[in-house]
Scaffold this active site. Structure first.
Site, short mmCIF file in Angstrom:
data_model
loop_
_atom_site.label_atom_id
_atom_site.label_comp_id
_atom_site.label_asym_id
_atom_site.label_seq_id
_atom_site.Cartn_x
_atom_site.Cartn_y
_atom_site.Cartn_z
CE LYS A 233 -0.76 0.49 4.99
NZ LYS A 233 -0.15 1.82 5.16
CB THR A 234 3.97 2.30 1.76
OG1 THR A 234 3.45 1.91 3.03
CG2 THR A 234 4.76 3.58 1.91
CG ASP B 145 -1.25 4.95 5.25
OD1 ASP B 145 -1.93 4.00 4.85
OD2 ASP B 145 -0.04 4.85 5.55
CD GLU B 146 -1.95 1.77 8.69
OE1 GLU B 146 -2.97 1.06 8.78
OE2 GLU B 146 -0.82 1.28 8.52
CD GLN C 65 -3.47 -5.47 8.18
OE1 GLN C 65 -2.41 -5.46 8.81
NE2 GLN C 65 -3.53 -5.16 6.89
NE ARG D 293 1.51 -8.68 10.64
CZ ARG D 293 1.19 -7.78 9.73
NH1 ARG D 293 2.02 -6.81 9.44
NH2 ARG D 293 0.05 -7.85 9.07
#
Length: 669
Positions: free
Chosen positions: A32-33, A211-212, A242, A600
């Site tokens: 995403k970044t 973002d987020e 998330q 993760r």
């Protein structure tokens, strides 16, 4: 544009879209970044002025990283003109220009945590006296909770708390100051009540990215809507799967009901994962599908693997820790890994105690991320100070820590007098508070308080110095007598924090029981335990989070990180899902926590649970987490502890989980 060629098709679609609302559902590990930064560069390449672009993140670190990455893709002068900011920094910019419309001066001050606590403490004493029942930390938490949820201070469910909250707000205004919650509240009020101010900011930032987005609360959504105006060129990036911060005010409805706030958006799903092998993703998909009302997405990866996720049941937390450390030692050697390639994830801080002890025992370097070492926590240091004083009362540093902790009527003036007296006479504080020539000039109240403390230490100290005594049970009795758990409840900001700290204290006592069982035949006693802790602490750096080594990390803190080898421990009912989740209706959020933990893993993932855990030295049975039943068994390798431990050791088995554990246990016997 060259930058788009490195994106997959959904990523390209997200980067190209600039007009109207855009919701990017970015699954874990889907890049995403890269999409966000490429989108900014693409907008500038298409002629959108960089000064008209606003990107909002949650942390200064994330803002700095985004700014740096954009700077590598476009001209430096253009990159500098893009506004990349946290929500709070953005609000400061808005308020510095027009806060006078709300009755403040533009040179307002910003109160941080210590400033706020000092002000609330002053108000509690001023309005309730020194014996006021409302702890200042609790009062500040009540104020913050109401503000962050956009609720009036009158809604606080504590009459004296409401009085303090209103006085606090009045004092802030008189001092021309605001706190962090006020920054959002006042910015939203300013934009909503003053159309000309809102229009000027809407003209300045016609293109907005957040973002987020799954972590936003109601106030942040209100700010976004005010800034977007009628243009609605809003791009938000997030993943409802998330969303794990509901306990601190995040509203998952912001992302689930995005269309209600910004009609007819383009919705782009990023589902190709660049982090995890397919067995891990199959397992993640299987667990998260059980959440109701989520936005459907299925993660996939080009990283195929024959290695299944392992699920292991352990007899106890101690054997769980020993087995994990044993395997890490073997894998590091056979695969030439660094310690930083390994991470142990857990739901609650108290779970780190046996893990830290096992790592210390085998001299494996480790770091605690998103928290502090178990042995550095306030409640653990308190108990250690009591035990140190019991075996050595002339230890002034530890004595001064516990003298009025919990409060027992020994005020700061009395402590200062005792310290001065001990210095003047060249004796310890312990000796000073027992001396008649010191006590005679003290008040009757002070003498009685010191007398009770001395009696307590002498009575329990006699037990502590007896090598054959049950020092673990004694510690539990001591904490009960001084009402330490009640004290934690009074001084913690929230019931959840008090619960966590009490669990840590009880986990420490279980460590004492374990040490006593391990060394009872050698009669090592309490002093040996304290020496072990002190020697291990002496090897620690001041800031354990900056150390290199195995990463010990809570599931909440693990979000956004990745590790080659992941061990997710304590998959038991009451731990994950947490026992509070049934009462609070947050089981879906607990499932999302597990999903975050699973995703993760870059190479291997091991899930473990215990059949029993010790509580005050007594084994208590544990039930495997109900989430285990929701995992797709096709991608799980279930391993039974007894079957593997009873197998004869072979050359091949020494490099696996239980082979290494067998070797370690045989060395101890």
């Amino acid at each position: 544009m060259q930058g788009l060629n490195g994106l997959n098709e959904p990523q390209r679609a997200a980067a190209r879209h600039t007009k109207g609302p855009l919701l990017i559902l970015a699954g874990a590990g889907t890049g995403k970044t890269r999409v966000i930064t490429t989108r900014i560069a693409h907008m500038i390449a298409r002629g959108i002025p960089s000064e008209n672009i606003l990107a909002v993140t949650f942390t200064n670190k994330a803002a700095s990283e985004m700014r740096e990455r954009v700077g590598h893709m476009i001209k430096a002068e253009d990159a500098k003109k893009v506004t990349v900011s946290t929500f709070h920094s953005l609000c400061v910019k808005i308020l510095r220009q027009n806060i006078d419309r709300l009755g403040y001066k533009k040179n307002f001050g910003i109160y941080s945590g210590a400033d706020q606590l000092g002000l609330v403490r002053k108000l509690v004493v001023k309005r309730g006296g020194k014996n006021a029942e409302l702890d200042p930390k609790v009062a500040l938490s009540l104020i913050g909770n109401a503000k962050s949820r956009g609720l009036p201070l009158e809604s606080i469910n504590h009459s004296f708390g409401v009085e303090i909250a209103q006085a606090y707000q009045q004092e802030l205004k008189l001092m021309n100051s605001v706190d962090f919650d006020d920054l959002l509240i006042l910015a939203v009020r300013l934009l909503n009540d003053h159309g000309d101010v809102a229009e000027s900011w809407q003209r300045r930032f016609p293109y907005i990215m957040v973002d987020e987005f799954q972590d936003t609360n109601g106030l942040q959504m209100a700010l976004l809507r005010s800034l977007a105006g009628t243009r609605q060129n809003v791009c938000v990036v997030g993943d409802d799967d998330q969303s794990i911060y509901g306990w601190r005010g995040a509203e998952i409805s912001n992302i689930l009901e995005f269309e209600r706030f910004f009609p007819d958006p383009l919705v782009v799903k990023l589902e190709e994962n660049y982090r995890c092998p397919m067995p891990v993703l199959h397992l993640a998909n299987s667990i998260i599908r059980h959440n109701q009302g989520r936005r459907e997405k299925t993660l996939w990866s080009a990283k195929e693997s024959d290695e299944l996720v392992r699920l292991m049941g352990m007899p106890s937390a101690e054997e769980e820790a020993q087995a994990i450390v044993g395997e890490m030692l073997a894998v590091k050697q056979t695969e030439k890994r660094t310690w930083e390639d390994f991470a142990i994830l857990f739901r609650m801080n108290a779970q780190s105690r046996p893990l830290e002890q096992a790592l210390r025992e085998h001299q494996v370097p480790y770091r605690v991320v998103g928290g502090m070492s178990f042995f550095d926590r306030r409640e653990i240091k308190d108990i250690l100070s009591y035990l140190q004083v019991l075996v050595n009362p002339v230890d002034d540093v530890n004595l001064l820590r516990i003298l009025n902790n919990p409060p027992r009527g020994i005020g700061e003036g009395l402590i200062e007098s005792a310290t001065d007296f001990s210095s003047e006479h060249g004796i310890s504080v312990w000796e000073a508070i027992k001396r008649e020539d010191f006590l005679v000039s003290r008040s009757a109240k002070g003498q009685n308080a010191l007398g009770r403390f001395v009696e307590l230490i002498e009575r329990f100290g006699e037990l502590a110095r007896d090598g054959s005594a049950d020092y673990a049970g004694m510690t539990g009795d001591l904490l009960t007598e001084i009402e330490y758990f009640d004290y934690l409840g009074r001084t913690c900001k929230t019931p959840a924090e008090a619960d966590m700290r009490e669990q840590n204290a009880r986990e420490f006592i279980d460590g004492l029981f374990e040490h006593r069982a391990r060394s009872s035949q050698k009669a090592k006693g309490l002093q040996h335990f304290l020496d072990e802790i002190a020697l291990a602490s002496d090897r620690d750096d001041d800031d354990i989070s900056k150390k290199k080594g195995v990463c010990l990390i809570t599931l909440h803190a693990a979000k956004g990180l990745e590790f080659p080898h992941v061990y997710l421990v304590g998959l038991e009912e009451g731990i994950l899902p947490h026992s509070r989740s049934l009462l609070e209706g947050t089981r879906d959020e607990e499932r999302r926590l597990l999903y975050v933990g699973i995703t993760r893993a870059m190479t291997s993932l091991t899930l473990t649970y215990c059949h029993s855990r010790k509580k005050y030295g007594e084994k208590q049975p544990c039930q495997p987490s109900s989430f285990i039943k929701e995992l797709d068994r096709n991608w799980l390798q279930e391993i039974l502890y007894d079957d593997h431990m009873n197998q004869p050791a072979s050359e091949e088995s020494t490099a696996n989980f239980f082979g290494q554990l067998r070797a370690m246990l045989s060395e101890k016997t």
